[in-house]
Design a protein around this motif. Structure first.
Motif, PDB file in Angstrom:
ATOM      1  N   ALA A 170       0.832  -1.214   0.000  1.00 36.40           N
ATOM      2  CA  ALA A 170       0.000   0.000   0.000  1.00 36.40           C
ATOM      3  C   ALA A 170       0.863   1.259   0.000  1.00 36.40           C
ATOM      4  CB  ALA A 170      -0.938  -0.015   1.209  1.00 36.40           C
ATOM      5  N   MET A 171       1.946   1.251   0.755  1.00 36.05           N
ATOM      6  CA  MET A 171       2.837   2.420   0.779  1.00 36.05           C
ATOM      7  C   MET A 171       3.534   2.610  -0.567  1.00 36.05           C
ATOM      8  SD  MET A 171       4.471   2.296   4.558  1.00 36.05           S
ATOM      9  CE  MET A 171       3.529   1.523   5.850  1.00 36.05           C
ATOM     10  N   ALA A 172       3.909   1.509  -1.217  1.00 35.80           N
ATOM     11  CA  ALA A 172       4.508   1.612  -2.548  1.00 35.80           C
ATOM     12  C   ALA A 172       3.505   2.192  -3.540  1.00 35.80           C
ATOM     13  CB  ALA A 172       5.000   0.243  -3.014  1.00 35.80           C
ATOM     14  N   LEU A 173       2.255   1.774  -3.449  1.00 33.12           N
ATOM     15  CA  LEU A 173       1.224   2.320  -4.334  1.00 33.12           C
ATOM     16  C   LEU A 173       1.056   3.817  -4.134  1.00 33.12           C
ATOM     17  CD1 LEU A 173      -1.520  -0.449  -4.279  1.00 33.12           C
ATOM     18  CD2 LEU A 173      -0.109   0.266  -6.224  1.00 33.12           C
ATOM     19  N   GLN A 174       1.149   4.267  -2.890  1.00 30.14           N
ATOM     20  CA  GLN A 174       1.054   5.701  -2.620  1.00 30.14           C
ATOM     21  C   GLN A 174       2.173   6.444  -3.348  1.00 30.14           C
ATOM     22  OE1 GLN A 174       0.685   6.426   1.688  1.00 30.14           O
ATOM     23  NE2 GLN A 174      -0.213   4.383   1.811  1.00 30.14           N
ATOM     24  N   ALA A 175       3.357   5.865  -3.331  1.00 29.93           N
ATOM     25  CA  ALA A 175       4.503   6.502  -3.993  1.00 29.93           C
ATOM     26  C   ALA A 175       4.382   6.449  -5.515  1.00 29.93           C
ATOM     27  CB  ALA A 175       5.800   5.824  -3.547  1.00 29.93           C
ATOM     28  N   LEU A 176       3.774   5.401  -6.033  1.00 23.90           N
ATOM     29  CA  LEU A 176       3.661   5.233  -7.487  1.00 23.90           C
ATOM     30  C   LEU A 176       2.483   5.993  -8.099  1.00 23.90           C
ATOM     31  CD1 LEU A 176       4.355   1.398  -7.736  1.00 23.90           C
ATOM     32  CD2 LEU A 176       5.889   3.259  -8.429  1.00 23.90           C
ATOM     33  N   ALA A 177       1.561   6.440  -7.285  1.00 25.95           N
ATOM     34  CA  ALA A 177       0.317   7.028  -7.783  1.00 25.95           C
ATOM     35  C   ALA A 177       0.539   8.187  -8.755  1.00 25.95           C
ATOM     36  CB  ALA A 177      -0.558   7.487  -6.616  1.00 25.95           C
ATOM     37  N   ASN A 178       1.520   9.006  -8.511  1.00 22.29           N
ATOM     38  CA  ASN A 178       1.744  10.174  -9.382  1.00 22.29           C
ATOM     39  C   ASN A 178       2.330   9.820 -10.732  1.00 22.29           C
ATOM     40  OD1 ASN A 178       0.695  12.036  -7.592  1.00 22.29           O
ATOM     41  ND2 ASN A 178       2.654  12.341  -6.565  1.00 22.29           N
TER      42      ASN A 178
END
Length: 125
Positions: A18-26
């Motif tokens: 989930a934290m990786a997805l937050q970083a990849l979202a942009n």
């Protein structure tokens, strides 16, 4: 398996994914990033219980933040994370301790936890 690990991907976890997805979202317009996001979302769906739970409040909170960053509506049944009446957010609220105003780490011990509460706050904004 589509998930991300803390140090490498030999052991993946809901929180790290989930934290990786937050970083990849942009950067989700990049084809390789979008592919990684899709695999990670599939991993999260597979890790989620039929009650829309990831086993602890921190995991639920991080997934809510990640899905929000990706523009995924958790209350839309077609997205696979719940519906308008029961979803990850409604499940997260079951960890709430009314006596203290904090959140418990898990449902088996409804004792409020400072770290859990800190991680939940951004997910409920």
């Amino acid at each position: 398996n589509g998930g991300f690990g803390l140090f490498d991907n030999s052991y993946t976890s809901v929180d790290a994914t989930a934290m990786a997805l937050q970083a990849l979202a942009n950067d989700r317009e990049e084809p390789k990033v979008q592919q990684a996001i899709e695999k990670a979302i599939a991993y999260l769906k597979g890790a989620m219980s039929s009650q829309y739970d990831f086993g602890n409040v921190e995991g639920n909170a991080q997934v809510i933040i990640a899905l929000s960053a990706l523009g995924i509506d958790i209350a839309d049944a077609k997205n696979g994370f719940g519906n308008s009446s029961k979803n990850i957010l409604t499940r997260l609220q079951e960890y709430y301790c009314e006596e203290t105003g904090g959140y418990a780490h898990n449902l088996s011990n409804k004792k409020p936890n400072e770290i859990a509460t800190i991680q939940v706050l951004p997910a409920t904004e």
